[in-house]
Design a protein around this motif. Structure first.
Motif, PDB file in Angstrom:
ATOM      1  N   GLY A   3       0.822  -1.208   0.000  1.00 29.01           N
ATOM      2  CA  GLY A   3       0.000   0.000   0.000  1.00 29.01           C
ATOM      3  C   GLY A   3       0.857   1.261   0.000  1.00 29.01           C
ATOM      4  O   GLY A   3       0.550   2.239  -0.681  1.00 29.01           O
ATOM      5  N   LEU A   4       1.948   1.250   0.762  1.00 31.28           N
ATOM      6  CA  LEU A   4       2.854   2.399   0.766  1.00 31.28           C
ATOM      7  C   LEU A   4       3.541   2.580  -0.580  1.00 31.28           C
ATOM      8  O   LEU A   4       3.760   3.705  -1.034  1.00 31.28           O
ATOM      9  CB  LEU A   4       3.904   2.236   1.867  1.00 31.28           C
ATOM     10  N   ALA A   5       3.888   1.481  -1.220  1.00 32.55           N
ATOM     11  CA  ALA A   5       4.512   1.570  -2.534  1.00 32.55           C
ATOM     12  C   ALA A   5       3.549   2.159  -3.556  1.00 32.55           C
ATOM     13  O   ALA A   5       3.930   3.002  -4.375  1.00 32.55           O
ATOM     14  CB  ALA A   5       4.979   0.193  -2.986  1.00 32.55           C
ATOM     15  N   ILE A   6       2.297   1.750  -3.525  1.00 41.69           N
ATOM     16  CA  ILE A   6       1.294   2.291  -4.452  1.00 41.69           C
ATOM     17  C   ILE A   6       1.061   3.767  -4.183  1.00 41.69           C
ATOM     18  O   ILE A   6       0.952   4.579  -5.110  1.00 41.69           O
ATOM     19  CB  ILE A   6      -0.004   1.473  -4.369  1.00 41.69           C
ATOM     20  N   ASP A   7       1.004   4.156  -2.880  1.00 42.63           N
ATOM     21  CA  ASP A   7       0.861   5.575  -2.550  1.00 42.63           C
ATOM     22  C   ASP A   7       2.048   6.391  -3.044  1.00 42.63           C
ATOM     23  O   ASP A   7       1.896   7.512  -3.510  1.00 42.63           O
ATOM     24  CB  ASP A   7       0.712   5.761  -1.036  1.00 42.63           C
ATOM     25  N   GLY A   8       3.233   5.843  -2.937  1.00 44.40           N
ATOM     26  CA  GLY A   8       4.428   6.543  -3.406  1.00 44.40           C
ATOM     27  C   GLY A   8       4.427   6.747  -4.909  1.00 44.40           C
ATOM     28  O   GLY A   8       4.903   7.759  -5.413  1.00 44.40           O
ATOM     29  N   ILE A   9       3.891   5.804  -5.639  1.00 44.04           N
ATOM     30  CA  ILE A   9       3.857   5.922  -7.099  1.00 44.04           C
ATOM     31  C   ILE A   9       2.768   6.880  -7.552  1.00 44.04           C
ATOM     32  O   ILE A   9       2.974   7.703  -8.440  1.00 44.04           O
ATOM     33  CB  ILE A   9       3.646   4.524  -7.733  1.00 44.04           C
ATOM     34  N   THR A  10       1.613   6.804  -6.926  1.00 40.06           N
ATOM     35  CA  THR A  10       0.471   7.554  -7.434  1.00 40.06           C
ATOM     36  C   THR A  10       0.282   8.930  -6.818  1.00 40.06           C
ATOM     37  O   THR A  10      -0.487   9.727  -7.335  1.00 40.06           O
ATOM     38  CB  THR A  10      -0.825   6.757  -7.215  1.00 40.06           C
ATOM     39  N   SER A  11       0.958   9.251  -5.732  1.00 43.18           N
ATOM     40  CA  SER A  11       0.662  10.515  -5.058  1.00 43.18           C
ATOM     41  C   SER A  11       1.400  11.702  -5.636  1.00 43.18           C
ATOM     42  O   SER A  11       1.024  12.837  -5.368  1.00 43.18           O
ATOM     43  CB  SER A  11       0.976  10.392  -3.568  1.00 43.18           C
ATOM     44  N   LEU A  12       2.431  11.519  -6.395  1.00 45.20           N
ATOM     45  CA  LEU A  12       3.237  12.644  -6.851  1.00 45.20           C
ATOM     46  C   LEU A  12       2.997  13.060  -8.292  1.00 45.20           C
ATOM     47  O   LEU A  12       3.459  14.119  -8.704  1.00 45.20           O
ATOM     48  CB  LEU A  12       4.728  12.327  -6.657  1.00 45.20           C
ATOM     49  N   SER A  13       2.327  12.253  -9.078  1.00 43.72           N
ATOM     50  CA  SER A  13       2.150  12.622 -10.482  1.00 43.72           C
ATOM     51  C   SER A  13       0.864  12.027 -11.036  1.00 43.72           C
ATOM     52  O   SER A  13       0.209  11.209 -10.403  1.00 43.72           O
ATOM     53  CB  SER A  13       3.341  12.133 -11.312  1.00 43.72           C
ATOM     54  N   ILE A  79      -6.800  18.584 -10.706  1.00 44.78           N
ATOM     55  CA  ILE A  79      -7.409  19.264  -9.565  1.00 44.78           C
ATOM     56  C   ILE A  79      -6.552  19.049  -8.316  1.00 44.78           C
ATOM     57  O   ILE A  79      -6.298  19.985  -7.545  1.00 44.78           O
ATOM     58  CB  ILE A  79      -8.852  18.765  -9.341  1.00 44.78           C
ATOM     59  N   TYR A  80      -6.078  17.846  -8.124  1.00 40.37           N
ATOM     60  CA  TYR A  80      -5.238  17.536  -6.967  1.00 40.37           C
ATOM     61  C   TYR A  80      -3.949  18.345  -6.991  1.00 40.37           C
ATOM     62  O   TYR A  80      -3.522  18.887  -5.966  1.00 40.37           O
ATOM     63  CB  TYR A  80      -4.942  16.037  -6.928  1.00 40.37           C
ATOM     64  N   LEU A  81      -3.318  18.421  -8.154  1.00 43.30           N
ATOM     65  CA  LEU A  81      -2.077  19.190  -8.247  1.00 43.30           C
ATOM     66  C   LEU A  81      -2.317  20.674  -8.000  1.00 43.30           C
ATOM     67  O   LEU A  81      -1.471  21.360  -7.437  1.00 43.30           O
ATOM     68  CB  LEU A  81      -1.424  18.967  -9.619  1.00 43.30           C
ATOM     69  N   GLU A  82      -3.457  21.197  -8.416  1.00 48.30           N
ATOM     70  CA  GLU A  82      -3.774  22.609  -8.181  1.00 48.30           C
ATOM     71  C   GLU A  82      -4.083  22.887  -6.718  1.00 48.30           C
ATOM     72  O   GLU A  82      -3.814  23.980  -6.224  1.00 48.30           O
ATOM     73  CB  GLU A  82      -4.962  23.046  -9.041  1.00 48.30           C
ATOM     74  N   THR A  83      -4.641  21.927  -5.998  1.00 48.29           N
ATOM     75  CA  THR A  83      -4.974  22.162  -4.595  1.00 48.29           C
ATOM     76  C   THR A  83      -3.746  22.195  -3.702  1.00 48.29           C
ATOM     77  O   THR A  83      -3.824  22.684  -2.582  1.00 48.29           O
ATOM     78  CB  THR A  83      -5.940  21.085  -4.057  1.00 48.29           C
ATOM     79  N   LYS A  84      -2.616  21.709  -4.186  1.00 43.23           N
ATOM     80  CA  LYS A  84      -1.380  21.781  -3.405  1.00 43.23           C
ATOM     81  C   LYS A  84      -0.812  23.197  -3.374  1.00 43.23           C
ATOM     82  O   LYS A  84       0.032  23.494  -2.556  1.00 43.23           O
ATOM     83  CB  LYS A  84      -0.339  20.838  -3.985  1.00 43.23           C
ATOM     84  N   LYS A  85      -1.264  24.054  -4.294  1.00 46.63           N
ATOM     85  CA  LYS A  85      -0.842  25.452  -4.399  1.00 46.63           C
ATOM     86  C   LYS A  85       0.665  25.593  -4.548  1.00 46.63           C
ATOM     87  O   LYS A  85       1.285  26.466  -3.972  1.00 46.63           O
ATOM     88  CB  LYS A  85      -1.343  26.249  -3.201  1.00 46.63           C
ATOM     89  N   ARG A  86       1.245  24.730  -5.327  1.00 48.15           N
ATOM     90  CA  ARG A  86       2.674  24.829  -5.626  1.00 48.15           C
ATOM     91  C   ARG A  86       2.847  25.716  -6.850  1.00 48.15           C
ATOM     92  O   ARG A  86       1.988  25.752  -7.732  1.00 48.15           O
ATOM     93  CB  ARG A  86       3.260  23.456  -5.907  1.00 48.15           C
ATOM     94  N   PRO A  87       3.965  26.428  -6.928  1.00 52.61           N
ATOM     95  CA  PRO A  87       4.172  27.269  -8.115  1.00 52.61           C
ATOM     96  C   PRO A  87       4.388  26.414  -9.358  1.00 52.61           C
ATOM     97  O   PRO A  87       4.824  25.270  -9.283  1.00 52.61           O
ATOM     98  CB  PRO A  87       5.430  28.059  -7.770  1.00 52.61           C
ATOM     99  N   ARG A  88       4.065  27.004 -10.501  1.00 48.89           N
ATOM    100  CA  ARG A  88       4.233  26.269 -11.767  1.00 48.89           C
ATOM    101  C   ARG A  88       5.697  26.117 -12.149  1.00 48.89           C
ATOM    102  O   ARG A  88       6.059  25.246 -12.909  1.00 48.89           O
ATOM    103  CB  ARG A  88       3.484  26.978 -12.886  1.00 48.89           C
ATOM    104  N   TYR A  89       6.544  26.977 -11.610  1.00 51.69           N
ATOM    105  CA  TYR A  89       7.975  26.898 -11.879  1.00 51.69           C
ATOM    106  C   TYR A  89       8.723  27.314 -10.624  1.00 51.69           C
ATOM    107  O   TYR A  89       8.192  27.964  -9.737  1.00 51.69           O
ATOM    108  CB  TYR A  89       8.366  27.775 -13.069  1.00 51.69           C
ATOM    109  N   ILE A  90       9.986  26.940 -10.551  1.00 51.14           N
ATOM    110  CA  ILE A  90      10.837  27.281  -9.414  1.00 51.14           C
ATOM    111  C   ILE A  90      12.005  28.109  -9.943  1.00 51.14           C
ATOM    112  O   ILE A  90      12.666  27.725 -10.917  1.00 51.14           O
ATOM    113  CB  ILE A  90      11.349  26.009  -8.712  1.00 51.14           C
ATOM    114  N   ILE A  91      12.257  29.235  -9.301  1.00 50.18           N
ATOM    115  CA  ILE A  91      13.363  30.099  -9.707  1.00 50.18           C
ATOM    116  C   ILE A  91      14.646  29.498  -9.158  1.00 50.18           C
ATOM    117  O   ILE A  91      14.795  29.283  -7.954  1.00 50.18           O
ATOM    118  CB  ILE A  91      13.145  31.533  -9.191  1.00 50.18           C
ATOM    119  N   ASP A  92      15.588  29.232 -10.058  1.00 52.75           N
ATOM    120  CA  ASP A  92      16.832  28.583  -9.677  1.00 52.75           C
ATOM    121  C   ASP A  92      17.801  29.573  -9.034  1.00 52.75           C
ATOM    122  O   ASP A  92      18.453  29.286  -8.049  1.00 52.75           O
ATOM    123  CB  ASP A  92      17.464  27.938 -10.909  1.00 52.75           C
ATOM    124  N   LYS A  93      17.908  30.764  -9.609  1.00 55.75           N
ATOM    125  CA  LYS A  93      18.879  31.731  -9.129  1.00 55.75           C
ATOM    126  C   LYS A  93      18.228  33.102  -9.104  1.00 55.75           C
ATOM    127  O   LYS A  93      17.451  33.451  -9.985  1.00 55.75           O
ATOM    128  CB  LYS A  93      20.089  31.750 -10.075  1.00 55.75           C
TER     129      LYS A  93
END
Length: 99
Positions: A3-13, A79-93
């Motif tokens: 169950g943890l392995a399935i959560d790890g695969i499906t929760s991030l993408s 919808i799930y990815l939008e509810t995390k409120k993460r930015p669409r890009y990350i500024i490197d420098k």
């Protein structure tokens, strides 16, 4: 642990959902060619009565269901990815413009 392995695969993408959509498209294409093959066999008398129509319906509906499930999953994943409120890009420098 499984169950943890399935959560790890499906929760991030949403890649597993895209895989499901692709599998549905592939199943529909294969069932379409299977439909042509079954119709060919039906007209030449190589089938049992009722077999051709049953196989055609089951194969085609199975592919359509997989495509539909994948599309709905894509929307839910977005919808799930939008509810995390993460930015669409990350500024490197960061540069300083104070000169």
């Amino acid at each position: 642990m499984l169950g943890l392995a399935i959560d790890g695969i499906t929760s991030l993408s949403v890649k597993p959902l895209r895989f499901l959509t692709g599998l549905g498209v592939l199943t529909s294409l294969v069932s379409f060619f299977f439909i042509l093959w079954t119709i060919f066999r039906y007209f030449f008398g190589f089938t049992v009565s009722g077999w051709a129509s049953t196989v055609i319906i089951v194969a085609f509906i199975g592919g359509i269901q997989l495509i539909s499930t994948g599309i709905i999953g894509e929307y839910i994943g977005k919808i799930y990815l939008e509810t995390k409120k993460r930015p669409r890009y990350i500024i490197d420098k960061r540069t300083d413009d104070s000169h």
